[in-house]
Design an enzyme around this catalytic site. Structure first.
Site, short mmCIF file in Angstrom:
data_model
loop_
_atom_site.label_atom_id
_atom_site.label_comp_id
_atom_site.label_asym_id
_atom_site.label_seq_id
_atom_site.Cartn_x
_atom_site.Cartn_y
_atom_site.Cartn_z
N HIS A 27 0.31 -3.44 -11.05
CA HIS A 27 1.49 -3.22 -10.71
C HIS A 27 2.62 -4.12 -11.55
O HIS A 27 3.44 -3.86 -12.19
CB HIS A 27 1.86 -3.35 -9.18
CG HIS A 27 1.34 -2.61 -8.09
ND1 HIS A 27 0.55 -3.10 -7.15
CD2 HIS A 27 1.11 -1.26 -8.12
CE1 HIS A 27 0.43 -1.98 -6.23
NE2 HIS A 27 0.41 -1.01 -7.00
N LYS A 51 -0.97 7.23 3.67
CA LYS A 51 -1.48 5.87 4.03
C LYS A 51 -1.16 5.47 5.62
O LYS A 51 -0.04 5.02 5.81
CB LYS A 51 -1.10 4.85 3.13
CG LYS A 51 -1.63 5.11 1.68
CD LYS A 51 -1.29 4.02 0.63
CE LYS A 51 -1.91 4.41 -0.77
NZ LYS A 51 -1.30 3.49 -1.81
N ARG A 57 -4.33 4.60 -14.35
CA ARG A 57 -5.62 4.00 -14.49
C ARG A 57 -6.55 4.95 -15.09
O ARG A 57 -7.40 4.51 -15.46
CB ARG A 57 -6.08 3.21 -13.15
CG ARG A 57 -5.33 2.09 -12.75
CD ARG A 57 -5.67 1.52 -11.25
NE ARG A 57 -5.35 2.59 -10.45
CZ ARG A 57 -5.20 2.55 -9.02
NH1 ARG A 57 -5.36 1.34 -8.39
NH2 ARG A 57 -5.01 3.53 -8.17
N SER A 104 -4.49 -2.21 -4.58
CA SER A 104 -4.21 -3.04 -3.45
C SER A 104 -5.43 -2.90 -2.27
O SER A 104 -5.83 -3.83 -1.78
CB SER A 104 -2.82 -2.61 -2.58
OG SER A 104 -1.71 -2.62 -3.71
O1 PNS Z 1 1.42 3.25 -4.07
P1 PNS Z 1 1.53 4.50 -3.50
O2 PNS Z 1 1.19 4.53 -2.21
O3 PNS Z 1 0.65 5.69 -4.40
O4 PNS Z 1 3.05 5.05 -3.81
C1 PNS Z 1 3.15 6.60 -3.46
C2 PNS Z 1 4.78 6.72 -3.06
C3 PNS Z 1 5.04 5.69 -1.90
C4 PNS Z 1 5.69 6.36 -4.35
C5 PNS Z 1 4.99 8.10 -2.49
O5 PNS Z 1 4.14 8.36 -1.25
C6 PNS Z 1 6.46 8.46 -2.29
O6 PNS Z 1 7.31 8.95 -3.30
N1 PNS Z 1 7.13 8.10 -1.15
C7 PNS Z 1 8.12 8.58 -0.93
C8 PNS Z 1 8.24 9.86 -0.05
C9 PNS Z 1 8.67 10.81 -0.93
O7 PNS Z 1 9.50 11.27 -1.66
N2 PNS Z 1 7.60 11.89 -0.79
C10 PNS Z 1 7.56 12.97 -1.79
C11 PNS Z 1 6.76 12.60 -2.82
S1 PNS Z 1 6.56 14.20 -4.09
#
Ligand code: PNS
Length: 167
Positions: A21, A45, A99, A136
């Protein structure tokens, strides 16, 4: 900053931030005037995660400060959509690291949905090969089961993981 500030967002769960990150945040900082690192909720998650949102923010701030990465601001946002944060923070791009092809398959629908919702673009940066295996969840799992993967986390995160295991 001026009205022409080009600002991007690096979004994620960051539970906790890894060296992978941090590499993406550093490279985003070289491309944009300001980087907003956003700790967001990922419904896929489940559970509370290991660190609270406030702890994740503090760990990111500590890691960014230790590496002296300039023009980075860390924010968190409860149940908000990423695109709403993008509008509020006036960001012109979402920056994500890839990645592998698996990451691309995971990220592409979100990038297309985010563009569908507000037109915001996603910029993908190729992850550094040294961090291809770093996530993570794997760092937490390896550490919890007695292995050593803390060199793949920023030093302040390694300390926090160690303290959590010793508690
Ligand atoms: O590190 P991650 O868990 O892969 O990140 C994913 C994250 C948190 C960026 C994604 O779940 C997100 O954007 N969450 C906010 C809610 C949202 O906008 N959802 C619609 C995504 S198209």
């Amino acid at each position: 900053m001026s009205e022409t500030t080009r600002r991007c967002v690096c979004p994620g769960s960051f539970d906790p931030i890894t060296l992978g990150h941090l590499d993406i945040i550093r490279r985003a900082s070289a491309l944009y005037d300001e980087v907003v690192v956003a700790v967001l909720f990922n419904p896929a998650k489940s559970g509370q995660g290991m660190f609270s949102v406030d702890e994740r923010v503090a760990l990111i701030e500590g890691a960014v400060a230790a590496e002296e990465i300039p023009r980075v601001r860390v924010v968190s946002s409860g149940g908000e959509l990423l695109v709403d944060l993008c509008t509020r923070e006036d960001v012109c791009a979402i920056v994500k690291g890839l990645r592998s092809g698996t990451d691309f398959a995971y990220e592409l629908p979100m990038a297309l949905m985010n563009r569908h919702l507000t037109g915001v673009e996603t910029v993908f940066l190729p992850g550094a090969p040294a961090f291809e295996h770093v996530s993570s969840s794997l760092i937490k799992e390896v550490h919890a089961l007695g292995g050593y993967g803390l060199d793949l986390a920023p030093p302040n995160v390694a300390e926090a993981l160690q303290a959590r295991r010793d508690a």
